[in-house]
Write an enzyme that holds these catalytic residues in place. Sequence first.
Site, short mmCIF file in Angstrom:
data_model
loop_
_atom_site.label_atom_id
_atom_site.label_comp_id
_atom_site.label_asym_id
_atom_site.label_seq_id
_atom_site.Cartn_x
_atom_site.Cartn_y
_atom_site.Cartn_z
N CYS A 36 51.99 40.37 41.00
CA CYS A 36 52.55 41.19 42.07
C CYS A 36 53.40 40.34 43.00
O CYS A 36 54.18 40.55 43.92
CB CYS A 36 51.35 41.89 42.90
SG CYS A 36 50.24 40.63 43.98
N ASP A 38 52.30 38.21 45.30
CA ASP A 38 51.55 37.83 46.62
C ASP A 38 50.98 36.42 46.46
O ASP A 38 50.67 35.94 45.45
CB ASP A 38 50.75 38.99 46.95
CG ASP A 38 51.21 40.43 47.06
OD1 ASP A 38 52.53 40.36 47.48
OD2 ASP A 38 50.58 41.17 47.21
N CYS A 65 50.28 41.84 50.34
CA CYS A 65 49.96 43.16 50.69
C CYS A 65 49.05 43.48 51.93
O CYS A 65 48.35 42.47 52.22
CB CYS A 65 49.68 44.24 49.56
SG CYS A 65 47.96 43.98 49.13
N CYS A 109 43.62 42.36 45.03
CA CYS A 109 44.21 41.88 46.27
C CYS A 109 42.88 41.16 46.97
O CYS A 109 43.15 40.23 47.46
CB CYS A 109 44.72 42.97 47.39
SG CYS A 109 45.65 44.11 46.55
FE1 FES Z 1 49.25 41.97 45.17
FE2 FES Z 1 47.73 43.09 46.91
S1 FES Z 1 49.30 44.00 45.71
S2 FES Z 1 47.87 41.11 46.29
#
Ligand code: FES
Length: 164
Positions: A36, A38, A65, A109
């Site tokens: 993702c 992040d 996120c 996450c």
């Molecule tokens: Fe990747 Fe939340 S969508 S950490």
Amino acid sequence: MSDDFQSRVTAAMANPENMGELPNADAIGTVGNADCGDMLRVWVKFKEESGRKVIDRASFQSFGCETAIAAASLAMELIKGKTAAEALAMRGEEFAKDLGPLPPTKVHCTSLVEGALREALAPVGNAPAPVPSHSAAPATLMDAFNKPDEKKSGVKVVFLKPGE
Ligand code: FES
């Protein structure tokens, strides 16, 4: 995504605690999720309490996120007063339990939070925490990414494997 879950995340996001760099931290961990994109960094400061080295304060910074930020905010509070080993024994679901059941797409996450804490605390374990010099470390994640040479920046970014 359920309205209940979203409203709990929104509430946690409205007033996130322990956000930002912790000066003179004893341990720092940074992880990223390659899927993702992040990223999350945590800072941890210890203190002596009844002969034990316990977490006094912890903070985080995230390019992540809302769920990761909300879970990190909760986690920084939950690990206070724990030893490194006790905090390492906690799992991502525990950090996010106040958010309620996570949708399957949001489970990773909380793993980001768990992973960052693992990176920070694993070298500490039960042993006395060394007090590293972070003077060469960039102040923010953005600074870290702007450093062309990871070795010079003193920052190690660890990408979690899928499923972690
Ligand atoms: Fe990747 Fe939340 S969508 S950490």
